[in-house]
Design an enzyme around this catalytic site. Structure first.
Site, PDB file in Angstrom:
ATOM      1  N   PRO A 595       0.823  -1.208   0.000  1.00 49.82           N
ATOM      2  CA  PRO A 595       0.000   0.000   0.000  1.00 49.82           C
ATOM      3  C   PRO A 595       0.860   1.261   0.000  1.00 49.82           C
ATOM      4  CG  PRO A 595      -0.829  -1.596   1.581  1.00 49.82           C
ATOM      5  CD  PRO A 595       0.469  -2.137   1.072  1.00 49.82           C
ATOM      6  N   VAL A 596       0.438   2.272  -0.785  1.00 50.14           N
ATOM      7  CA  VAL A 596       1.214   3.495  -0.925  1.00 50.14           C
ATOM      8  C   VAL A 596       1.428   4.176   0.413  1.00 50.14           C
ATOM      9  CG1 VAL A 596       1.218   5.802  -1.943  1.00 50.14           C
ATOM     10  CG2 VAL A 596       0.493   3.836  -3.312  1.00 50.14           C
ATOM     11  N   CYS A 597       0.376   4.214   1.237  1.00 54.68           N
ATOM     12  CA  CYS A 597       0.507   4.917   2.517  1.00 54.68           C
ATOM     13  C   CYS A 597       1.524   4.231   3.418  1.00 54.68           C
ATOM     14  CB  CYS A 597      -0.844   5.018   3.206  1.00 54.68           C
ATOM     15  SG  CYS A 597      -1.626   3.429   3.536  1.00 54.68           S
ATOM     16  N   THR A 598       1.590   2.888   3.352  1.00 51.84           N
ATOM     17  CA  THR A 598       2.564   2.164   4.162  1.00 51.84           C
ATOM     18  C   THR A 598       3.982   2.494   3.726  1.00 51.84           C
ATOM     19  OG1 THR A 598       1.023   0.352   4.556  1.00 51.84           O
ATOM     20  CG2 THR A 598       3.367  -0.135   4.837  1.00 51.84           C
ATOM     21  N   TYR A 601       4.613   6.534   4.460  1.00 53.64           N
ATOM     22  CA  TYR A 601       4.614   7.157   5.780  1.00 53.64           C
ATOM     23  C   TYR A 601       5.008   6.223   6.921  1.00 53.64           C
ATOM     24  CZ  TYR A 601       2.128  10.959   3.470  1.00 53.64           C
ATOM     25  OH  TYR A 601       1.795  11.986   2.641  1.00 53.64           O
TER      26      TYR A 601
END
Length: 1001
Positions: A595-598, A601
């Site tokens: 996942p991009v957020c993982t 960030y």
């Protein structure tokens, strides 16, 4: 023994895939090693090829015997022009061409003690037992590693003696385990809690570990290895930590591999007390094969020749000799309860006169891997005998064996093969037409086997090879049909040319294409109607899935193989006989990104940091340049810039500069500013939003479990990774803007010491813009960005940089290595090495030629069965091997599952067929035809993703569709003969997969 003195440095690009398997220290030992190989029939040629490709320092060939017709069925280095020449001398030139860094010599004298002392490893193939015992005794006495390898028809043996005190430096292929630390207590013992609960299952009591990156309890960092004890709750006891500082945060625990010592018996002892490598159920069979080889040697000693092909009298003599040797014996020489399997010995003797390419490939691969183990101390050696048989290739029980007349020599290049299968079978092979998908490492080995076997070498036969890739330098250490002069040429074309040189009768057609939906107009009904089967040598599950689906559609046998390091598999799928191909259950996620957020960030793994760094490269140096070059309209006004949704990307590319860079110093200023943004300021801002003590609504800390609270870094030009990041980023920024770069690290340090810290307002502008990525209406700083970017668009076009994983001189990999390392330091995650970063970012599959050769040989054995004709699924074998761990397994594939619905029964291979109507059928007449034939009401009809009919449609819509011709409702491929339609029936269950309907055009 002497090692080879070499001044050549290791070509890391040539051996790049191999280095991921063996490592640099092992490769350096291999490069300095000297090996003697005696016996250059098919098996010896395979061993030699593998050793030369893998870069052994020196290989000396010994075989004074003249080349004969029976050699040519398995010895790819020889041809009809070499008949009568010494096998060793005839093989030397082609072997030397495989790798210019390897000295390939020929020795023509007798093997003496003085000769043996000049080598680290001695290998005998196709040798008499008396010679094996003499040479084996000398080698054991003088500390020279000794191997014996042999194949007789469809059985093979391998023996290893590495001495009584051989040290294995690195016993396993797996990388040392590394896990992130959540907490370490002070006490005796100290208790370590891992951040990821799943990691606890990978450690075992007795493992030794060390530590790195710990803050607070720094005494553990780089400590001597400590033993672990795994507690019932999954926490780890790591010894006394009472006197250590209090643990604060971060760090990793890493397994420390420990050397092991093995002891081998000399051949004269091991011959009578065999230690065999086999699964428990196969050990008795292996000991019967051991007795069979001893009996074959005795027969040759008594009669001065091997048994004749399929001669029943000779075979009975071999059985009698085996019986006369007494009962089967175990590792201590004790008699076993199990009796000698006379039928097995008889079959071995009957088929023992032949020499087969697939058998040579399998045994030659394993033998070469054992030589490398002896040289490098990498991986556990065999203990001590290995027996392999493929007697399942012979006719099934009840079917007649070949007769002696059909198997007699005919002074033909296939004599070694017809000695096992007969001339009638050879004729069948010659008329086959096969499609080979993939001309990489496995593909090259398969083409060699096809040429030696004579597959497609007769009237109407042939091989079509499809591959759209080009030859690269890193291919040359595994893909033996290619040479340095072939680099940048099409693989399919080069492979076809090289295969014709192996067998001029073989018809090979190259196609510089891949098999996928875009080429179905070429690989369609006409093409597959002329193909007998398909061999797939592909490196992704997606590609395998597609090819397998085409084979299921056209009812063609599929032979498939793949490798990963020293692991390999080979499988066979036969229409209506075996199950069809199914990718492993975890294959669907192999290409799925995190996942991009993982990644962006809250990274939790080393892989996350590398993925993030690669994304940084693409955005900063490729996508931003493409955007400015191809979207000038986005710069026409601040409002258009916002609408383009490119504002965050361009803000970051512009960075702390207000105008297009003009000098190297401008590029350094930008790179330094970006360092501050990513590794200090951005982390600081993140912690303002999610402070270290933040608690979630359920009362649990936000920064817990896999979410490690980050810490900002402070720039220090004396830190290698800090400097490397700025050096790489500045050079890439310069390349993108057409400016000269610099590699002077000393001058860069001096320049950085003079630069002021970036203006926080500039960093805040960029950071805020990035946070508004999902808000097209955001206009923060947009007007200023619009003004600044006008200077970029007025200059020459920017140069988008496409990431190159195999070039270490252009700063691409350097940037990703440095960025990933700094990101890992921010989050307390283990740092990836340079090599590991290249592997992850380049999606590189570790590979060695030994594994590829072995699985290609296993495919060749199944090909014999497929060409032989109709058999039950019990005749076929799937195979798996792990050369590093001496694991070999072959098993019977499943029969296809039978599915039922009402009165219908079918398997994955079945289909419903509807002949074309005259005149062409309407949708209504087609539905009526199906209901009449199957007695079931169709509720849904699909062509691909297009819904042609649904019982749930309104009456008006049904009326509009039902009267139309079927061919008017679908999109056809030129030359297509069949429409494939999917059906749904009234009353079906959710998991029912009906056979597809083939509507003939």
């Amino acid at each position: 023994m002497d090692t080879l003195e070499t001044s050549k440095s290791l070509d890391k690009e040539l051996y790049s895939r191999q280095l991921y398997v063996l490592g640099l220290p092992a490769m350096q030992r291999i490069q300095g090693a000297k090996v003697l190989l005696s016996g250059l029939q098919g098996l010896g040629a395979e061993v030699a090829k593998n050793l030369v490709l893998m870069g052994v320092g020196s290989l000396t060939l010994h075989d004074p015997h003249p080349t004969c017709w029976s050699d040519l069925a398995a010895q790819f280095l020889l041809s009809e022009q070499d008949l009568g020449r010494s096998r060793a001398e005839a093989s030397q030139k082609l072997l030397a061409e495989l790798n210019g860094a390897v000295q390939v010599c020929v020795y023509t004298g007798d093997i003496t003690k003085d000769l043996l002392l000049d080598f680290q490893v001695v290998v005998l193939t196709a040798s008499r037992l008396e010679e094996q015992l003499r040479v084996g005794t000398l080698c054991h006495e003088h500390g020279v590693c000794f191997l014996v390898a042999d194949t007789r028809g469809l059985v093979g043996q391998l023996f290893c003696d590495f001495g009584e005190n051989f040290t294995v430096q690195d016993p396993t292929e797996a990388e040392p385990l590394t896990a992130n630390i959540q907490h370490i207590s002070q006490g005796s013992p100290g208790i370590l809690t891992l951040r990821e609960e799943a990691d606890t299952h990978h450690f075992h009591t007795g493992d030794w570990v060390t530590f790195s990156g710990i803050e607070g309890m720094v005494e553990l960092n780089g400590c001597d290895p400590r033993p672990l004890h795994v507690r019932e709750d999954g926490t780890l006891e790591i010894g006394d930590t009472t006197a250590f500082s209090c643990y604060l945060r971060g760090g990793a625990v890493t397994e420390v591999k420990r050397a092991k010592t093995v002891s081998h018996e000399p051949l004269d002892t091991a011959l009578l007390q065999p230690r065999v490598v086999a699964q428990s159920a196969q050990k008795v069979r292996a000991r019967c094969l051991h007795q069979s080889f001893r009996a074959l040697h005795k027969f040759q000693q008594l009669h001065g020749r091997p048994p004749k092909p399929w001669d029943p009298v000779d075979a009975e003599m071999v059985v009698d000799l085996a019986q006369a040797m007494g009962p089967l014996k175990g590792t201590e020489g004790e008699p076993l309860e199990e009796q000698l399997d006379e039928a097995l010995v008889r079959t071995v003797a009957l088929s023992s006169a032949g020499g087969l390419s697939p058998m040579a490939a399998v045994l030659g691969a394993v033998a070469a891997q054992e030589v490398l183990k002896a040289i490098s101390g990498k991986f556990m050696p065999l203990d001590q005998w290995l027996y392999f048989d493929a007697l399942d290739c012979l006719p099934e029980d009840g079917d007649p064996f070949p007769n002696p007349e059909d198997c007699a020599p005919r002074c033909c290049r296939y004599d070694g093969q017809t000695a096992v299968f007969g001339t009638n079978f050879q004729e069948k092979l010659s008329h086959q037409h096969y499609l080979l998908v993939g001309a990489g490492a496995v593909g090259c080995e398969l083409l060699k086997s096809f040429a030696l076997m004579g597959l497609g070498a007769g009237d109407g036969g042939g091989v079509t090879v499809a591959d759209m890739d080009h030859v690269e330098l890193s291919n040359l250490s595994r893909q033996f049909l290619f040479r340095s002069q072939d680099i940048h040429r099409q693989k399919a074309e080069v492979a076809a040319e090289a295969t014709r040189r192996l067998n001029a009768d073989l018809q090979v057609t190259p196609l510089n294409l891949q098999l996928d939906p875009t080429t179905e107009d070429i690989f369609g009904d006409d093409f597959f109607s002329g193909v007998n089967g398909v061999a797939a040598a592909l490196d992704t599950f997606e590609a395998r899935d597609y090819v397998a689906a085409r084979c299921t559609h056209f009812l063609k046998p599929l032979l498939e193989a793949g490798t990963m390091g020293t692991r390999g598999s080979a499988s066979v799928f036969i229409p209506h006989v075996t199950e069809n191909y199914k990718a492993p259950s975890d294959a669907a996620s192999e290409d799925a990104p995190d996942p991009v957020c993982t990644v962006r960030y809250i990274p939790a793994t080393t892989e996350h940091t590398v993925q993030w760094a690669k994304g940084e490269f693409d955005d900063l140096f490729c996508e931003s340049a493409k955007t400015i070059n191809s979207h000038p309209q986005a710069l026409s006004s601040p409002e258009d810039l916002v609408k383009s949704q490119k504002q965050p990307l361009l803000q970051t590319m512009r960075g702390v500069l207000t105008e297009r860079p003009q000098t190297w110093q401008d590029c350094v200023l930008w790179a330094f500013g970006h360092w501050q943004l990513r590794f200090h300021y951005g982390i600081t801002q993140l912690l303002r939003t999610y402070p270290p003590d933040k608690v979630q609504e359920d009362g649990t800390p936000f920064w817990s479990g896999p979410k490690q609270c980050p810490q900002p870094l402070k720039f220090d030009a004396s830190q290698d990774m800090h400097l490397l990041y700025v050096l790489a980023a500045a050079n890439l920024y310069a390349q993108m803007h057409g400016l000269p770069g610099s590699q002077d690290q000393t001058a860069l340090r001096g320049l950085l010491n003079l630069l002021p810290l970036p203006d926080p307002q500039n960093l805040d502008r960029i950071f805020a813009s990035e946070l508004e990525l999902d808000s097209p209406s955001g206009e923060f700083g947009c007007k200023q960005l619009h003004e600044d970017l006008k200077t970029w668009s007025k200059g020459p076009p920017l140069e988008p940089l496409t990431f190159e994983k195999d070039n270490d001189s252009n700063f691409h990999v350097d940037f990703v290595v440095a960025a990933a390392s700094l990101r890992a330091q921010n989050y307390g995650i283990p740092v990836a090495s340079h090599a590991e970063t290249k592997r992850i970012v380049g999606r590189i599959i570790p590979a060695v030629v030994t594994t590829t050769a072995a699985v290609a040989g296993l495919v060749g054995l199944e090909l014999y069965k497929v060409v032989g004709g109709l058999r039950s699924h019990h005749a076929f074998r799937h195979s798996y091997l792990h050369l590093a761990e001496n694991y070999f397994s072959r098993w019977v594939p499943k029969a296809p599952d039978i599915q039922k619905f009402h009165h219908l029964k079918w398997t994955c291979w079945d289909r419903l067929e509807v002949p074309a109507g005259q005149p062409e059928r309407t949708l209504e007449s087609l539905l009526a035809h199906i209901q009449e034939r199957q007695g079931l009401r169709v509720t849904m009809l699909l062509h691909g993703s297009a819904l042609l009919y649904s019982a749930g449609w309104s009456e008006e819509k049904q009326t509009q569709r039902l009267s139309r011709r079927v061919t008017d409702l679908v999109k056809k491929v030129p030359g297509q003969r069949v429409l494939v339609l999917e059906l749904g029936y009234e009353g079906e269950e959710d998991d029912t997969n009906f056979p597809r309907l083939h509507y003939k055009l």
